[in-house]
Motif scaffolding. Structure first.
Motif, PDB file in Angstrom:
ATOM      1  N   ASP A 158     -10.264   1.457  -7.089  1.00 11.11           N
ATOM      2  CA  ASP A 158      -9.592   1.741  -8.349  1.00 11.11           C
ATOM      3  C   ASP A 158      -9.632   0.491  -9.219  1.00 11.11           C
ATOM      4  O   ASP A 158     -10.202  -0.544  -8.831  1.00 11.11           O
ATOM      5  CB  ASP A 158      -8.167   2.251  -8.108  1.00 11.11           C
ATOM      6  CG  ASP A 158      -7.211   1.165  -7.627  1.00 11.11           C
ATOM      7  OD1 ASP A 158      -7.649   0.032  -7.347  1.00 11.11           O
ATOM      8  OD2 ASP A 158      -5.998   1.457  -7.519  1.00 11.11           O
ATOM      9  N   TYR A 199     -16.430   5.610  -0.050  1.00 11.80           N
ATOM     10  CA  TYR A 199     -15.306   4.832  -0.561  1.00 11.80           C
ATOM     11  C   TYR A 199     -15.564   4.410  -1.996  1.00 11.80           C
ATOM     12  O   TYR A 199     -16.699   4.387  -2.480  1.00 11.80           O
ATOM     13  CB  TYR A 199     -15.050   3.594   0.306  1.00 11.80           C
ATOM     14  CG  TYR A 199     -16.151   2.563   0.269  1.00 11.80           C
ATOM     15  CD1 TYR A 199     -16.122   1.519  -0.661  1.00 11.80           C
ATOM     16  CD2 TYR A 199     -17.236   2.634   1.140  1.00 11.80           C
ATOM     17  CE1 TYR A 199     -17.155   0.576  -0.696  1.00 11.80           C
ATOM     18  CE2 TYR A 199     -18.260   1.696   1.105  1.00 11.80           C
ATOM     19  CZ  TYR A 199     -18.210   0.679   0.180  1.00 11.80           C
ATOM     20  OH  TYR A 199     -19.221  -0.242   0.138  1.00 11.80           O
ATOM     21  N   ASN A 240       0.813  -1.219   0.000  1.00 14.99           N
ATOM     22  CA  ASN A 240       0.000   0.000   0.000  1.00 14.99           C
ATOM     23  C   ASN A 240       0.842   1.262   0.000  1.00 14.99           C
ATOM     24  O   ASN A 240       0.381   2.327  -0.442  1.00 14.99           O
ATOM     25  CB  ASN A 240      -0.956   0.003   1.192  1.00 14.99           C
ATOM     26  CG  ASN A 240      -2.129  -0.928   1.001  1.00 14.99           C
ATOM     27  OD1 ASN A 240      -2.336  -1.468  -0.081  1.00 14.99           O
ATOM     28  ND2 ASN A 240      -2.920  -1.127   2.050  1.00 14.99           N
ATOM     29  N   TYR A 278       1.040   3.601  -2.922  1.00 14.74           N
ATOM     30  CA  TYR A 278      -0.045   4.524  -3.234  1.00 14.74           C
ATOM     31  C   TYR A 278       0.144   5.903  -2.587  1.00 14.74           C
ATOM     32  O   TYR A 278      -0.546   6.846  -2.945  1.00 14.74           O
ATOM     33  CB  TYR A 278      -1.378   3.947  -2.750  1.00 14.74           C
ATOM     34  CG  TYR A 278      -2.033   2.988  -3.720  1.00 14.74           C
ATOM     35  CD1 TYR A 278      -3.035   3.426  -4.585  1.00 14.74           C
ATOM     36  CD2 TYR A 278      -1.684   1.646  -3.764  1.00 14.74           C
ATOM     37  CE1 TYR A 278      -3.669   2.556  -5.465  1.00 14.74           C
ATOM     38  CE2 TYR A 278      -2.304   0.766  -4.637  1.00 14.74           C
ATOM     39  CZ  TYR A 278      -3.287   1.220  -5.490  1.00 14.74           C
ATOM     40  OH  TYR A 278      -3.904   0.353  -6.361  1.00 14.74           O
ATOM     41  N   VAL A 301      -4.148  10.068  -2.343  1.00 13.77           N
ATOM     42  CA  VAL A 301      -3.962   9.198  -1.178  1.00 13.77           C
ATOM     43  C   VAL A 301      -3.036   9.886  -0.174  1.00 13.77           C
ATOM     44  O   VAL A 301      -1.920  10.273  -0.498  1.00 13.77           O
ATOM     45  CB  VAL A 301      -3.383   7.836  -1.596  1.00 13.77           C
ATOM     46  CG1 VAL A 301      -3.157   6.967  -0.370  1.00 13.77           C
ATOM     47  CG2 VAL A 301      -4.326   7.146  -2.581  1.00 13.77           C
ATOM     48  N   LYS A 308      -8.378  -1.716  -5.245  1.00 15.54           N
ATOM     49  CA  LYS A 308      -7.919  -1.137  -3.984  1.00 15.54           C
ATOM     50  C   LYS A 308      -8.994  -0.192  -3.457  1.00 15.54           C
ATOM     51  O   LYS A 308      -9.461   0.706  -4.167  1.00 15.54           O
ATOM     52  CB  LYS A 308      -6.613  -0.379  -4.188  1.00 15.54           C
ATOM     53  CG  LYS A 308      -5.954   0.100  -2.907  1.00 15.54           C
ATOM     54  CD  LYS A 308      -5.477  -1.060  -2.058  1.00 15.54           C
ATOM     55  CE  LYS A 308      -4.332  -1.800  -2.690  1.00 15.54           C
ATOM     56  NZ  LYS A 308      -3.788  -2.871  -1.820  1.00 15.54           N
ATOM     57  N   LEU A 346      -7.112   2.540   2.029  1.00 13.97           N
ATOM     58  CA  LEU A 346      -6.331   3.767   1.932  1.00 13.97           C
ATOM     59  C   LEU A 346      -7.265   4.937   2.206  1.00 13.97           C
ATOM     60  O   LEU A 346      -8.487   4.814   2.066  1.00 13.97           O
ATOM     61  CB  LEU A 346      -5.724   3.891   0.537  1.00 13.97           C
ATOM     62  CG  LEU A 346      -4.931   2.691   0.034  1.00 13.97           C
ATOM     63  CD1 LEU A 346      -4.488   2.914  -1.408  1.00 13.97           C
ATOM     64  CD2 LEU A 346      -3.737   2.417   0.924  1.00 13.97           C
ATOM     65  N   TYR A 347      -6.704   6.072   2.580  1.00 15.34           N
ATOM     66  CA  TYR A 347      -7.511   7.252   2.880  1.00 15.34           C
ATOM     67  C   TYR A 347      -6.955   8.442   2.118  1.00 15.34           C
ATOM     68  O   TYR A 347      -5.732   8.589   1.978  1.00 15.34           O
ATOM     69  CB  TYR A 347      -7.509   7.544   4.384  1.00 15.34           C
ATOM     70  CG  TYR A 347      -8.170   6.458   5.197  1.00 15.34           C
ATOM     71  CD1 TYR A 347      -9.518   6.542   5.532  1.00 15.34           C
ATOM     72  CD2 TYR A 347      -7.459   5.330   5.603  1.00 15.34           C
ATOM     73  CE1 TYR A 347     -10.141   5.538   6.258  1.00 15.34           C
ATOM     74  CE2 TYR A 347      -8.064   4.319   6.329  1.00 15.34           C
ATOM     75  CZ  TYR A 347      -9.402   4.425   6.650  1.00 15.34           C
ATOM     76  OH  TYR A 347     -10.013   3.424   7.362  1.00 15.34           O
ATOM     77  N   GLY A 348      -7.867   9.282   1.596  1.00 13.74           N
ATOM     78  CA  GLY A 348      -7.405  10.428   0.835  1.00 13.74           C
ATOM     79  C   GLY A 348      -8.448  11.515   0.744  1.00 13.74           C
ATOM     80  O   GLY A 348      -9.454  11.498   1.461  1.00 13.74           O
ATOM     81  N   ILE A 399     -10.403   2.849  -1.344  1.00 15.23           N
ATOM     82  CA  ILE A 399      -9.920   4.141  -0.874  1.00 15.23           C
ATOM     83  C   ILE A 399     -11.098   4.904  -0.280  1.00 15.23           C
ATOM     84  O   ILE A 399     -12.157   5.024  -0.911  1.00 15.23           O
ATOM     85  CB  ILE A 399      -9.275   4.950  -2.010  1.00 15.23           C
ATOM     86  CG1 ILE A 399      -8.154   4.116  -2.656  1.00 15.23           C
ATOM     87  CG2 ILE A 399      -8.720   6.272  -1.493  1.00 15.23           C
ATOM     88  CD1 ILE A 399      -7.720   4.599  -4.001  1.00 15.23           C
TER      89      ILE A 399
END
Length: 444
Positions: free
Chosen positions: A394, A391, A369, A372, A417, A398, A425-427, A400
């Motif tokens: 992709d 959320y 991860n 990213y 990200v 994945k 993942l967080y963005g 996010i």
């Protein structure tokens, strides 16, 4: 009359439940939001693991308790229904519906309303076509079952006995379903099968999965195409080429290995060795460098030694999976393993081995991860999570998470990200698609 469906198990069960809901709605039934509001309840069951079967029986118990308080029709569908058959009527169910009899759900319920108890297991998969109404759980993504059953007969698996032999849908029928979905505004589809790579082999008309993916990609409005679940020896070079070259086909492959020990693989009746499996991964990655590969592993299969387990650990370290589904072996009545192999690995040892692999996979996930971090990734927004964040996924599957709102669901979004975990993942959103074709009413 109102109906309520409770679904356990795989995505194919979800798709079957969507079909049953569509058929009932077309007949004049209306969906209920809770079992208490319903006149008919259906449990769509899974028998792959003992735990999933126990959940189904627990739910059946709750529905039968409710039935003592009000007039209620209780039905059981799915793999437990196929496995237990008339015994479920003895437990109190009003009807039992086989896995290949889903198109007949309305007929069966009508028989029950006339005062009969019904166990129906005839094969009506020929009626499982694009013309069947379905109530989809999403407005932008749809499950599409393309092949039923499995011919592999892994010694631990009940599916060939509950789902039957492989039976593919005609390609033109599948494409017609996808065209209808595209017209209704659906942008993503996932092709489903217990062994999805075997699609078309039984048709003997030149149909195969790679060709289906190519033809589907030509349908205007379909932006992403997924498929589940693959079997290693059926994963063809043509399929690899389509994943590599077609921008609409997801760069994500779920390829169950089940064990890293050749001895255990042979006992499982898996038709490959660890060396052949790892060679296949290498071939896929050489053609599709950005591919995401996930897998399934069973721990504690009969006679699995510490040496066997460490071979599985070694395979996981070499494979570097993006995601790993782990399960403790549980005997399934009727399978070869249940009949001939003693379940001799202590439960606490199974738990220890699973925890060891879970911790290993978390470390691998976090490392992978990290690639990213700081990148801008395009997702299709799926839904709001329980956390309140939205959320999406992709093209590598994945997940996010990010701050958003309901108007974003079903749209493309670019996410930068900012935070890495071993899981999602967080963005933050840096771009969101403005206009998306409106979604028509549910498929009826």
């Amino acid at each position: 009359m109102k109906f309520y469906i409770k679904t356990f198990g795989c995505q194919m069960n979800e798709n079957d439940s969507e079909t049953m809901a569509g058929l009932l709605l077309k007949e004049g039934f209306t969906p209920a939001s809770t079992p208490e509001e319903a006149d008919v309840v259906i449990i769509n069951t899974c028998a792959v693991r003992r735990k999933s079967e126990e959940k189904a029986y627990s739910e059946l118990g709750q529905f039968l308790k409710l039935k003592r308080k009000k007039k209620l029709v209780v039905g059981v569908a799915g793999c437990v229904a196929e496995k237990e058959r008339e015994r479920l009527l003895e437990r109190g169910a009003d009807f039992v519906l086989g896995t290949r009899a889903v198109p007949k759900v309305v007929n069966v319920i009508k028989e029950v309303l006339r005062g009969k108890k019904v166990a129906f297991f005839e094969d009506h998969l020929d009626e499982y076509t694009h013309e069947l109404p379905r109530i989809r759980s999403s407005k932008h993504h749809a499950w599409v079952t393309i092949i039923h059953g499995c011919d592999r007969f892994c010694t631990y698996c009940i599916v060939p006995y509950t789902r039957g032999r492989e039976k593919s849908r005609p390609m033109e029928d599948i494409l017609e379903e996808v065209r209808k979905l595209a017209k209704q505004g659906y942008r993503e589809i996932t092709f489903l099968g217990q062994n999805v790579d075997a699609y078309g082999k039984d048709l003997k008309d030149g149909s195969f999965l790679a060709k289906l993916l190519e033809e589907t990609s030509k349908i205007e409005g379909i932006e992403r195409i997924w498929f589940l679940t693959s079997y290693p020896t059926d994963f063809s070079d043509e399929l690899i080429e389509v994943i590599a070259k077609n921008p609409k086909v997801a760069k994500s492959v779920h390829l169950p290995v089940q064990s890293g020990s050749n001895r255990i693989l042979k006992l499982m009746n898996r038709k490959y060795t660890r060396e052949e499996y790892l060679s296949l991964l290498e071939k896929i990655r050489s053609k599709v460098p950005d591919v995401s590969i996930s897998s399934d592993i069973i721990v504690g299969f009969p006679t699995e030694t510490e040496e066997d387990f460490m071979e599985t650990v070694d395979l996981v370290e070499k494979a570097q999976f993006e995601r790993l589904n782990l399960a403790i072996y549980s005997p399934r009545e009727g399978t070869v393993a249940w009949k001939y192999y003693k379940d001799d690995v202590p439960h606490e040892e199974k738990v220890r081995r699973m925890q060891f692999l879970m911790n290993l996979q978390k470390r691998i996930n976090r490392k992978l991860n990290e690639r990213y971090r700081g990148k801008i990734v395009r997702v299709i927004v799926e839904a709001r999570a329980k956390s309140g964040l939205f959320y999406g996924r992709d093209i590598r599957n994945k997940i996010i998470a990010f701050e958003g709102n309901d108007t974003m669901i079903g749209k493309f979004a670019d996410i930068k990200v900012e935070k890495i975990t071993a899981g999602p993942l967080y963005g933050k959103v840096v771009w969101i698609e403005e206009d998306v074709p409106s979604v028509a009413s549910p498929d009826r």
